[in-house]
Design a protein around this motif. Structure first.
Motif, PDB file in Angstrom:
ATOM      1  N   VAL A 277       0.960  -1.313   0.065  1.00 12.40           N
ATOM      2  CA  VAL A 277      -0.097  -0.057   0.013  1.00 12.40           C
ATOM      3  C   VAL A 277       0.980   1.052  -0.067  1.00 12.40           C
ATOM      4  CG1 VAL A 277      -1.769   1.241   1.273  1.00 12.40           C
ATOM      5  CG2 VAL A 277      -1.745  -1.143   1.342  1.00 12.40           C
ATOM      6  N   ARG A 278       1.030   1.935  -1.115  1.00 13.41           N
ATOM      7  CA  ARG A 278       1.759   2.996  -1.247  1.00 13.41           C
ATOM      8  C   ARG A 278       1.093   4.432  -1.041  1.00 13.41           C
ATOM      9  NH1 ARG A 278       6.609   1.123  -2.779  1.00 13.41           N
ATOM     10  NH2 ARG A 278       7.594   3.197  -2.939  1.00 13.41           N
ATOM     11  N   ILE A 279       1.387   5.332  -0.218  1.00 11.25           N
ATOM     12  CA  ILE A 279       1.037   6.542  -0.044  1.00 11.25           C
ATOM     13  C   ILE A 279       1.900   7.715  -0.723  1.00 11.25           C
ATOM     14  CG2 ILE A 279       0.109   7.959   1.803  1.00 11.25           C
ATOM     15  CD1 ILE A 279      -0.908   5.387   1.789  1.00 11.25           C
ATOM     16  N   GLY A 280       1.160   8.487  -1.542  1.00 15.44           N
ATOM     17  CA  GLY A 280       1.886   9.421  -2.130  1.00 15.44           C
ATOM     18  C   GLY A 280       1.161  10.771  -2.614  1.00 15.44           C
ATOM     19  N   GLY A 281       1.742  11.748  -3.256  1.00 11.74           N
ATOM     20  CA  GLY A 281       0.941  12.712  -3.819  1.00 11.74           C
ATOM     21  C   GLY A 281       0.995  13.867  -3.008  1.00 11.74           C
ATOM     22  N   ALA A 282       1.069  13.751  -1.779  1.00 13.47           N
ATOM     23  CA  ALA A 282       1.101  14.858  -0.722  1.00 13.47           C
ATOM     24  C   ALA A 282       1.680  14.313   0.544  1.00 13.47           C
ATOM     25  CB  ALA A 282      -0.278  15.321  -0.523  1.00 13.47           C
ATOM     26  N   PRO A 283       2.072  15.405   1.395  1.00 16.77           N
ATOM     27  CA  PRO A 283       2.762  14.848   2.834  1.00 16.77           C
ATOM     28  C   PRO A 283       1.646  13.995   3.805  1.00 16.77           C
ATOM     29  CG  PRO A 283       3.195  17.130   2.309  1.00 16.77           C
ATOM     30  CD  PRO A 283       2.262  16.674   1.356  1.00 16.77           C
ATOM     31  N   VAL A 284       2.082  13.126   4.335  1.00 19.23           N
ATOM     32  CA  VAL A 284       1.200  12.260   5.125  1.00 19.23           C
ATOM     33  C   VAL A 284       1.745  12.270   6.449  1.00 19.23           C
ATOM     34  CG1 VAL A 284       2.253  10.050   4.496  1.00 19.23           C
ATOM     35  CG2 VAL A 284      -0.036  10.139   5.270  1.00 19.23           C
ATOM     36  N   SER A 285       0.761  12.536   7.589  1.00 16.64           N
ATOM     37  CA  SER A 285       1.146  12.833   8.870  1.00 16.64           C
ATOM     38  C   SER A 285       1.704  11.544   9.438  1.00 16.64           C
ATOM     39  CB  SER A 285       0.120  13.239   9.776  1.00 16.64           C
ATOM     40  OG  SER A 285      -0.701  12.290   9.792  1.00 16.64           O
ATOM     41  N   PRO A 286       2.727  11.490  10.508  1.00 14.68           N
ATOM     42  CA  PRO A 286       3.153  10.330  11.114  1.00 14.68           C
ATOM     43  C   PRO A 286       1.897   9.497  11.616  1.00 14.68           C
ATOM     44  CG  PRO A 286       4.779  11.803  11.761  1.00 14.68           C
ATOM     45  CD  PRO A 286       3.516  12.547  10.966  1.00 14.68           C
ATOM     46  N   ALA A 322       7.777   0.312   9.392  1.00 18.34           N
ATOM     47  CA  ALA A 322       7.648  -0.657  10.519  1.00 18.34           C
ATOM     48  C   ALA A 322       8.961  -0.308  11.525  1.00 18.34           C
ATOM     49  CB  ALA A 322       7.913  -2.067  10.058  1.00 18.34           C
ATOM     50  N   ARG A 323       9.955   0.136  11.246  1.00 18.11           N
ATOM     51  CA  ARG A 323      11.163  -0.058  12.091  1.00 18.11           C
ATOM     52  C   ARG A 323      10.970   1.444  12.780  1.00 18.11           C
ATOM     53  NH1 ARG A 323      15.856   2.938  11.001  1.00 18.11           N
ATOM     54  NH2 ARG A 323      15.773   2.671   8.766  1.00 18.11           N
ATOM     55  N   ALA A 324      10.457   2.497  11.803  1.00 15.90           N
ATOM     56  CA  ALA A 324       9.892   3.858  12.497  1.00 15.90           C
ATOM     57  C   ALA A 324       8.921   3.760  13.542  1.00 15.90           C
ATOM     58  CB  ALA A 324       9.529   4.860  11.610  1.00 15.90           C
ATOM     59  N   VAL A 325       8.029   2.887  13.362  1.00 16.10           N
ATOM     60  CA  VAL A 325       6.809   2.675  14.416  1.00 16.10           C
ATOM     61  C   VAL A 325       7.200   2.110  15.468  1.00 16.10           C
ATOM     62  CG1 VAL A 325       4.689   1.496  14.781  1.00 16.10           C
ATOM     63  CG2 VAL A 325       4.876   2.497  12.674  1.00 16.10           C
ATOM     64  N   ALA A 326       8.240   0.998  15.481  1.00 17.03           N
ATOM     65  CA  ALA A 326       8.817   0.389  16.652  1.00 17.03           C
ATOM     66  C   ALA A 326      10.000   1.135  17.298  1.00 17.03           C
ATOM     67  CB  ALA A 326       9.287  -1.153  15.946  1.00 17.03           C
ATOM     68  N   ALA A 327      10.741   1.789  16.626  1.00 17.24           N
ATOM     69  CA  ALA A 327      11.894   2.190  17.353  1.00 17.24           C
ATOM     70  C   ALA A 327      12.541   3.522  17.033  1.00 17.24           C
ATOM     71  CB  ALA A 327      13.044   1.236  17.406  1.00 17.24           C
ATOM     72  N   ASP A 328      12.075   4.101  15.723  1.00 19.40           N
ATOM     73  CA  ASP A 328      12.469   5.257  15.297  1.00 19.40           C
ATOM     74  C   ASP A 328      11.360   6.441  14.843  1.00 19.40           C
ATOM     75  OD1 ASP A 328      14.002   7.273  14.162  1.00 19.40           O
ATOM     76  OD2 ASP A 328      14.949   6.236  12.479  1.00 19.40           O
ATOM     77  N   PRO A 329      10.814   6.977  15.866  1.00 21.87           N
ATOM     78  CA  PRO A 329       9.485   7.708  15.509  1.00 21.87           C
ATOM     79  C   PRO A 329       9.727   9.159  14.637  1.00 21.87           C
ATOM     80  CG  PRO A 329      10.266   7.833  17.811  1.00 21.87           C
ATOM     81  CD  PRO A 329      10.999   7.005  17.306  1.00 21.87           C
ATOM     82  N   GLU A 330      10.955   9.496  14.764  1.00 23.31           N
ATOM     83  CA  GLU A 330      11.436  10.518  13.946  1.00 23.31           C
ATOM     84  C   GLU A 330      11.309  10.348  12.438  1.00 23.31           C
ATOM     85  OE1 GLU A 330      14.806  13.901  14.042  1.00 23.31           O
ATOM     86  OE2 GLU A 330      15.546  12.083  13.260  1.00 23.31           O
ATOM     87  N   LEU A 331      11.568   8.890  11.964  1.00 22.61           N
ATOM     88  CA  LEU A 331      11.593   8.492  10.651  1.00 22.61           C
ATOM     89  C   LEU A 331      10.231   8.602   9.887  1.00 22.61           C
ATOM     90  CD1 LEU A 331      13.755   7.409   8.609  1.00 22.61           C
ATOM     91  CD2 LEU A 331      13.049   5.116   9.410  1.00 22.61           C
ATOM     92  N   LEU A 332       9.281   8.625  10.898  1.00 26.66           N
ATOM     93  CA  LEU A 332       7.686   8.500  10.338  1.00 26.66           C
ATOM     94  C   LEU A 332       7.489   9.976   9.673  1.00 26.66           C
ATOM     95  CD1 LEU A 332       5.667   6.696  12.963  1.00 26.66           C
ATOM     96  CD2 LEU A 332       6.174   5.887  10.508  1.00 26.66           C
TER      97      LEU A 332
END
Length: 518
Positions: A277-286, A322-332
């Protein structure tokens, strides 16, 4: 070189496999190849060639896919007209581009015929449905051709698509996507393990296939996948189709994602077939990315690209998320790292590369990046400089190469001399449980020049006050960034491609002022 050869090859490999599904109609690879050849040869026999263009004006339907591949085969420039454009804009396109034929559906018959008449150009009207006296039936045009493969030789620098989009002033401009740009886009899609179409891929095209949603059609045909075209968007239709057809891949803009997440029955649907499921076209919030992973599973990815880059130039993979959700919230908050052969830089006003975490403009280059706008030399000179596309997007880059969008240059709010990025405030607001959708804009303020305003759509059956919204932000942001005022609205405007229309939100607040910051 000819982009249509990939359909011919796939029709030879998998003649009876479903290539395209739209509504209750199915095209095998053999049938899609046959009809594309008929249309291509009919156009060639009418003297329409590589110096000419054919436009389409219709809501999502299978014939648009037929036409795309026919035009590749014939070496003719494709002009996909956004189905939400007004009559005057359609007329502008017909005057501006070398359009020799316009294919239209019944919903656009009046606008198409009026625009052709007003443009006064040599343009053949081709009707997909009921046929007026002054038009030719689409199937009659196909009957003029034959089924032998067509592959008019083209150069990689030849225009393949004129992608007309609205600029910041609202006027139309067309990025000239060449044969080479489209080929690079196909290669990039095939190089990505997550997005690569395969014979068992069932891709659901939810938005207009004439634009971002349809950018993977060429790669899909190359890979032997099946494309399901949704005739009209709704969250209900999306969920029904994914469940019924066991869809494996799809693309959603954030407004579509919001609608799916807000659907009361979404969590009860069987969406287990989805692998991408790819999200794009505009910024999406964490927060929305977290919500998407909760609904779809660890298959959510997002990308960043523009019409001027033909395809995604930076991406955040499902593993990254998946890594961001688990351990690197900034990456979201990131839109990812440079994709394959694309180069991405963040630069200052003198085009000097900035160090990590300093905000500047994104510039990109690569074989999928266009080099000019159609008949717009001054605008081209501003955007395309020294082989780089100057995007007008502000961002910073992390030490490990992840890119973090902060705003469009023109959308940045300057309040009391401080730069405030609307997306930063929106990211916080999306964490509030009562917020379904939000747009942050700068509004006139006598003391500060601009003040931050949040325009909010709340979730059903929730109650929240403006004070609660501002207090929520004040606890999470520097105080000068918090909204000074909040308006609640039943819905927010979106542009013709489903993106949040920030300009339309901002305009009423500036309508009666003498001085405008933007």
């Amino acid at each position: 070189m000819n982009l249509g050869i990939y359909l011919t090859r796939s029709a030879r490999h998998w003649p009876d496999r479903s290539a395209l599904v739209c509504g209750d109609r199915t095209w095998t690879y053999a049938r899609l190849e046959e009809r594309a050849n008929r249309l291509a040869s009919a156009l060639v026999r009418r003297g329409i060639g590589p110096e000419d263009a054919v436009a389409s004006l219709a809501w999502n339907r299978g014939e648009l896919v037929e036409a795309e591949f026919a035009l590749y085969k014939a070496g003719v420039v494709r002009v996909p007209v956004n189905a939400r454009l007004g009559r005057g804009e359609i007329e502008h396109i017909l005057r501006d581009a070398p359009v020799r034929a316009l294919i239209f559906d019944e919903a656009h018959r009046a606008d198409a015929l009026a625009a052709i008449a007003a443009a006064g150009t040599d343009c053949l009207p081709v009707a997909l449905d009921a046929v007026p006296e002054e038009a030719l039936a689409y199937d009659e045009l196909l009957a003029e051709g034959d089924t032998a493969p067509v592959a008019v030789d083209t150069h990689e620098d030849a225009p393949a698509v004129l992608n007309f989009t609205s600029g910041s002033t609202g006027s139309l401009k067309a990025a000239v996507q060449t044969v080479g740009n489209r080929l690079a886009n196909m290669r990039k899609t095939l190089m990505n393990d997550e997005s690569r179409p395969r014979p068992d891929t069932r891709y659901l095209a939810c938005g207009p296939i004439t634009h971002a949603t349809g950018m993977v059609l060429l790669a899909g045909v190359f890979g032997g996948s099946t494309t399901h075209v949704l005739p009209a968007w709704s969250a209900e239709a999306f969920l029904d189709t994914v469940e019924r057809e066991r869809i494996t891949a799809t693309f959603l803009v954030p407004a579509m994602l919001n609608a799916v997440l807000a659907h009361p029955g979404a969590a009860d649907r069987d969406l287990s077939s989805l692998r991408s499921v790819r999200i794009g076209g505009a910024p999406v919030s964490p927060q929305r990315l977290r919500d998407a992973v909760a609904l779809f599973g660890p298959v959510v990815a997002q990308g960043y690209g523009l019409a001027e880059t033909t395809s995604v130039v930076a991406g955040l993979s499902s593993a990254d998320i998946a890594r961001a959700v688990a351990a690197d919230p900034e990456l979201l908050q990131s839109c990812g790292r440079a994709a394959y052969d694309t180069e991405v830089r963040v630069v200052d006003e003198q085009s000097r590369t900035l160090p990590p975490r300093e905000v500047g403009e994104i510039i990109v280059r690569g074989p999928d990046c266009v080099s000019r706008y159609w008949k717009a030399p001054e605008l081209s000179a501003q955007t395309f400089r020294d082989g780089w596309v100057h995007t007008g997007d502000l961002a910073w880059m992390r030490e490990d190469g992840y890119l973090f969008l902060v705003d469009r240059k023109k959308d940045m709010i300057i309040s009391g001399g401080f730069n405030i990025y609307s997306t930063e405030v929106e990211t916080v607001l999306y964490e509030h449980p009562a917020v379904r959708e939000v747009c942050v804009v700068g509004v006139p303020d006598e003391k500060w020049g601009e003040a931050v305003k949040a325009v909010v759509v709340t979730r059903p059956d929730t109650a929240v006050t403006a004070e609660e919204i501002t207090d929520f932000c004040a606890a999470r942001l520097d105080r000068f960034k918090k909204p000074r005022s909040v308006d609640f609205v039943p819905e927010l405007p979106h542009n013709r491609n489903g993106k949040l229309d920030r300009k339309a939100v901002r305009e009423p607040y500036w309508a009666h002022t003498d001085r405008r910051v933007h």
